[in-house]
Design a protein around this motif. Structure first.
Motif, short mmCIF file in Angstrom:
data_model
loop_
_atom_site.label_atom_id
_atom_site.label_comp_id
_atom_site.label_asym_id
_atom_site.label_seq_id
_atom_site.Cartn_x
_atom_site.Cartn_y
_atom_site.Cartn_z
N MET A 124 57.84 44.49 -19.70
CA MET A 124 56.48 44.18 -19.29
C MET A 124 56.50 43.16 -18.16
SD MET A 124 53.19 43.11 -21.65
CE MET A 124 53.66 41.40 -21.97
N LYS A 125 55.74 43.42 -17.11
CA LYS A 125 55.65 42.50 -15.98
C LYS A 125 54.36 41.69 -16.09
CE LYS A 125 58.24 45.46 -12.78
NZ LYS A 125 59.39 44.56 -12.70
N LEU A 126 54.44 40.38 -15.81
CA LEU A 126 53.28 39.50 -15.92
C LEU A 126 53.18 38.62 -14.69
CD1 LEU A 126 50.94 38.57 -17.82
CD2 LEU A 126 52.48 36.77 -18.62
N ASP A 127 52.02 38.65 -14.03
CA ASP A 127 51.71 37.82 -12.87
C ASP A 127 50.69 36.78 -13.32
OD1 ASP A 127 50.99 36.74 -10.43
OD2 ASP A 127 50.77 38.65 -9.41
N ILE A 128 50.97 35.50 -13.10
CA ILE A 128 50.09 34.43 -13.57
C ILE A 128 49.31 33.84 -12.41
CG2 ILE A 128 49.98 32.17 -14.69
CD1 ILE A 128 52.44 32.93 -16.29
N ARG A 129 47.99 33.71 -12.58
CA ARG A 129 47.11 33.12 -11.57
C ARG A 129 46.39 31.92 -12.17
NH1 ARG A 129 46.19 37.29 -7.76
NH2 ARG A 129 48.05 38.62 -7.86
N TYR A 130 46.36 30.83 -11.41
CA TYR A 130 45.70 29.61 -11.88
C TYR A 130 44.27 29.54 -11.37
CZ TYR A 130 50.29 28.36 -13.54
OH TYR A 130 51.48 28.37 -14.21
N ILE A 142 54.35 48.26 -18.27
CA ILE A 142 53.05 47.63 -18.50
C ILE A 142 52.99 46.45 -17.55
CG2 ILE A 142 51.57 46.42 -20.14
CD1 ILE A 142 52.85 48.01 -22.39
N SER A 143 52.11 46.53 -16.57
CA SER A 143 52.01 45.53 -15.51
C SER A 143 50.70 44.77 -15.67
CB SER A 143 52.07 46.21 -14.14
OG SER A 143 51.96 45.26 -13.10
N LEU A 144 50.79 43.46 -15.93
CA LEU A 144 49.62 42.66 -16.27
C LEU A 144 49.50 41.43 -15.38
CD1 LEU A 144 49.96 42.68 -20.17
CD2 LEU A 144 48.55 44.19 -18.76
N CYS A 145 48.27 40.97 -15.27
CA CYS A 145 47.97 39.71 -14.59
C CYS A 145 47.26 38.79 -15.58
CB CYS A 145 47.08 39.96 -13.37
SG CYS A 145 46.68 38.47 -12.40
N TYR A 146 47.72 37.54 -15.67
CA TYR A 146 47.14 36.53 -16.55
C TYR A 146 46.41 35.53 -15.66
CZ TYR A 146 47.13 32.99 -20.34
OH TYR A 146 46.79 32.07 -21.31
N LYS A 203 57.65 55.90 -24.29
CA LYS A 203 56.57 55.09 -24.82
C LYS A 203 56.68 53.66 -24.30
CE LYS A 203 55.58 57.50 -29.16
NZ LYS A 203 55.46 57.35 -30.64
N LEU A 204 55.54 53.04 -24.09
CA LEU A 204 55.49 51.64 -23.66
C LEU A 204 54.84 50.83 -24.77
CD1 LEU A 204 54.32 52.06 -19.94
CD2 LEU A 204 56.66 51.86 -20.81
N ARG A 205 55.48 49.74 -25.14
CA ARG A 205 54.99 48.89 -26.23
C ARG A 205 54.44 47.59 -25.65
NH1 ARG A 205 56.01 48.25 -31.79
NH2 ARG A 205 55.94 46.09 -32.52
N LEU A 206 53.25 47.21 -26.12
CA LEU A 206 52.63 45.96 -25.69
C LEU A 206 53.25 44.81 -26.45
CD1 LEU A 206 50.37 44.92 -23.80
CD2 LEU A 206 48.80 45.11 -25.75
N GLU A 207 53.89 43.89 -25.74
CA GLU A 207 54.61 42.78 -26.36
C GLU A 207 53.94 41.44 -26.05
OE1 GLU A 207 57.12 43.30 -28.27
OE2 GLU A 207 58.08 45.19 -27.69
N GLY A 208 54.21 40.48 -26.92
CA GLY A 208 53.79 39.11 -26.66
C GLY A 208 54.89 38.36 -25.93
N GLY A 209 55.15 37.13 -26.35
CA GLY A 209 56.19 36.33 -25.71
C GLY A 209 55.71 34.92 -25.45
N LYS A 210 56.53 34.17 -24.76
CA LYS A 210 56.25 32.75 -24.51
C LYS A 210 54.91 32.53 -23.81
CE LYS A 210 58.28 28.57 -22.50
NZ LYS A 210 57.08 28.16 -21.75
#
Length: 277
Positions: free
Chosen positions: A1-7, A37-41, A58-65
């Motif tokens: 899963m890829k996560l992009d963080i925006r402040y 799964i490509s997400l922006c926080y 299949k792609l699984r939605l995961e949590g994490g730090k």
């Protein structure tokens, strides 16, 4: 899963942004990557949004730090709308076949969420998630069960139908509100006259645009407006202090997701046309 963080951004700072800075802060253009799964926080109400594009696995939605839990929905809720293809969302051990236009709500605490495609090519699932304090039931929402509201008129080239999916008229949720707006042929404006809603932020996702078309998404405080040029399948963050409106060079559809203090759809701070700058 890829996560992009925006402040978060202060409106006094944002009015000085040039084009590149605006796009770096508010535009998310990688919502769909095959087999990801490509997400922006965004720290605006801690909303997470993006896409799942299963292509052969299949792609699984995961949590994490970044979420403080191995389970993504441990303290979150999730809205989903399928924007292309046919596929299946598995939530808590139950499979939900989905076609384009179908949606669903998954409540806090559901541990296993997976996405898969049918045999006709990769499905595309658009996702919006917000923090949640109460667990509400998972609800499958085919487009036929979404709540339609037709707005606009031909003289103002803004005839459109708003389909409410995650909304008190359809299902319970903590703070997430989500829906899809489809413009009729010949209409290009959405949400004009514009508004803000100081009590909640919003994310727009534009799609179903023809090649060569763009949408000029209007952004900023009513007296300090800016625009962001949007291409097909791109997302834009609108903080609570920003207007969110758009005009296209051709037909388009968009999904809106909101989170904040309340779920009242018409809780808006309207802006008179003569006050826009």
């Amino acid at each position: 899963m890829k996560l992009d963080i925006r402040y978060g951004e202060h409106p006094g700072d944002a009015k000085h942004y040039d084009t590149e800075t605006m796009r770096n802060h508010f535009l998310f253009d990688k919502a769909f990557i095959e087999n990801e799964i490509s997400l922006c926080y965004t720290h605006s109400d801690r909303v997470v949004f993006g896409g799942a594009c299963p292509a052969g696995k299949k792609l699984r939605l995961e949590g994490g730090k970044d979420f403080g839990s191995d389970v993504f929905l441990d303290r979150r809720e999730l809205g989903i709308i399928c924007i292309a293809g046919n596929g299946t969302v598995s939530a808590g051990g139950t499979d939900y076949p989905m076609k384009k236009g179908d949606g669903m709500y998954i409540g806090k605490g559901v541990a296993d969420v997976e996405f898969s495609s049918g045999g006709s090519g990769p499905a595309k699932f658009y996702l919006v998630s917000a923090p949640a304090h109460t667990a509400y039931p998972t609800v499958f929402i085919p487009i036929e069960k979404a709540n339609p509201r037709k707005l606009g008129d031909p003289e103002n080239v803004n005839v459109r139908t708003i389909y409410q999916y995650v909304h008190p008229a359809v299902c319970q949720s903590c703070q997430l509100v989500m829906g899809m707006t489809i413009l009729e042929p010949g209409s290009v404006w959405n949400t004009m006259p514009c508004h803000t809603h100081e009590r909640r932020m919003e994310v727009y996702f534009y799609f179903d645009m023809k090649p060569g078309s763009v949408v000029f998404h209007l952004h900023g405080q009513p007296q300090e407006t800016r625009h962001i040029v949007m291409n097909n399948e791109q997302c834009v963050i609108s903080p609570s202090w920003s207007i969110h409106s758009g005009v296209g060079t051709g037909a388009y559809t968009f999904i809106w997701g909101m989170a904040g203090e309340n779920q009242t759809f018409d809780d808006m701070d309207h802006v008179a046309m003569e006050d826009l700058r």
